[in-house]
Design an enzyme around this catalytic site. Sequence first.
Site, mmCIF file in Angstrom:
data_model
loop_
_atom_site.group_PDB
_atom_site.id
_atom_site.type_symbol
_atom_site.label_atom_id
_atom_site.label_comp_id
_atom_site.label_asym_id
_atom_site.label_seq_id
_atom_site.Cartn_x
_atom_site.Cartn_y
_atom_site.Cartn_z
ATOM 1 N N TYR A 71 -1.210 7.255 3.338
ATOM 2 C CA TYR A 71 -0.418 6.327 4.549
ATOM 3 C C TYR A 71 0.998 6.574 4.364
ATOM 4 O O TYR A 71 1.497 7.346 3.591
ATOM 5 C CB TYR A 71 -1.233 5.251 4.216
ATOM 6 C CG TYR A 71 -2.743 5.175 4.489
ATOM 7 C CD1 TYR A 71 -3.128 5.341 5.777
ATOM 8 C CD2 TYR A 71 -3.531 4.772 3.607
ATOM 9 C CE1 TYR A 71 -4.571 5.470 5.917
ATOM 10 C CE2 TYR A 71 -4.763 4.598 3.639
ATOM 11 C CZ TYR A 71 -5.450 5.190 4.791
ATOM 12 O OH TYR A 71 -6.624 5.103 5.293
ATOM 13 N N ARG A 121 -16.771 -0.886 -3.756
ATOM 14 C CA ARG A 121 -17.995 -0.491 -3.524
ATOM 15 C C ARG A 121 -19.280 -1.094 -4.275
ATOM 16 O O ARG A 121 -20.339 -1.502 -3.965
ATOM 17 C CB ARG A 121 -18.382 1.052 -3.432
ATOM 18 C CG ARG A 121 -17.463 1.756 -2.259
ATOM 19 C CD ARG A 121 -17.726 3.123 -1.943
ATOM 20 N NE ARG A 121 -16.616 3.666 -1.392
ATOM 21 C CZ ARG A 121 -16.516 4.807 -0.675
ATOM 22 N NH1 ARG A 121 -17.422 5.742 -1.136
ATOM 23 N NH2 ARG A 121 -15.380 5.260 -0.281
ATOM 24 N N HIS A 132 0.931 -1.231 -0.240
ATOM 25 C CA HIS A 132 -0.045 0.057 0.103
ATOM 26 C C HIS A 132 0.889 1.212 0.074
ATOM 27 O O HIS A 132 1.509 1.621 0.837
ATOM 28 C CB HIS A 132 -0.899 -0.122 1.211
ATOM 29 C CG HIS A 132 -2.075 0.912 1.044
ATOM 30 N ND1 HIS A 132 -2.249 1.879 0.180
ATOM 31 C CD2 HIS A 132 -3.249 0.929 1.913
ATOM 32 C CE1 HIS A 132 -3.457 2.455 0.266
ATOM 33 N NE2 HIS A 132 -4.077 2.137 1.557
#
Length: 408
Positions: free
Chosen positions: A224, A377, A219
């Site tokens: 992040y 989603r 990631h």
Amino acid sequence: MVHRNVPVPDAYQYFPLNEPQIGTVLHSKDTEKAPILFRPITINNVEFKNRIFVSPMCQYSSDNGHATDWHLVHIGGFASRGVGAICMEATAVLPEGRISPEDAGLWQDSQIEPLKRIVDFSHAQGTRIGVQLAHAGRKGSTHAPWVQKKGGHGLPHTAMDNEGGWPSNVYGPSELSFSDHFYPNPKELSEEGLLEIENAFVSSIERCKKAGYDFIEIHGAHGYLLHSFLSPLSNVRKDQYGGQSLENRMRFFIRLVARCREAWVGKPLFVRISAAEWADGPERTDEGVWRQWGIEQSTILVGKLKDIGVDLIDCSAGGNWVHQNIPIGPGYQVPYAEALKKAHPDIVVGAVGLITEPLQAESYLKNGQADVVFLARELMRNPHWPLLAAQKLQINVKPANQYERAWF
């Protein structure tokens, strides 16, 4: 003649064997003329049965980093409904690398077994499965989204010590909070801290091997830790890991991914990046001053990732600038994937971002804008999306034996 409900060979429980595999073209003679979405793709000697990949989706439902039966049901639903690959949610390599106290983790051996059960189930359904290894950096120690909503829009998102958080143990490239009011104030990582994180990624990869994953994604997006090192908006260090120098800001990212590549031998390694930050103004000024992370620097980064053996770029955007202004619409992030694919045609590129319609997804692959599509989603809303997509694209695809009567 004997007729049997044939089991999956060597599975840990009885599961009926699907022949052909769930989510594959029902008649092999039709594969070559099938929509690209349902043609297999081989990445680093691993074949994926189609190009519908499940994006990592944080569930904020782990027990001290351990997966639960929620994850088995959540992931198992995708595995049994025809996707080509599943990338499990952001899984922290250290306790303080979690986003929330309820995030997944692989920092200790006891976390392997519940993940292995999920991996084994996915494999029994003929579905490839991987995991996204992550460190939240300065966006760690925050509440799950629905907890944030309960607290109201004006209250901080920080999970305090008495709420299972670690606000005094949050780290980033610099002492810059993602949002002064809502997020913790990070400490600047030392050289020793950087090495500890690298070692933690490598240790987590050893646990991935024991869990049986088919691929790993690192990631490097959404603000992040790794992304925050890349951006001049979040990295104002004065040493070899920061500043205006693009080489400096990429240094830790590339070094860490290189170590991950060395540790994860013979299997696909993916990296998710944010190709742009949606901040105001240009990526760099007319004078050549970098102002934010964007597609020009991302293109350079992907070239270096390709050189160290990364197999797939999962191309997302945003997440590092609290005031980001995103023009959301169908396929709004696909142009970034297209730009990276054009610059680096020999690396596999995945597209994300409001991909909801089968014809839309197929067009991105057909036009060469990406090699695979990642859905999140839309699959939450409709786990049967692969089978419905096949209907819309007028191809017969295999459902699970148990569900066949609903489709034929």
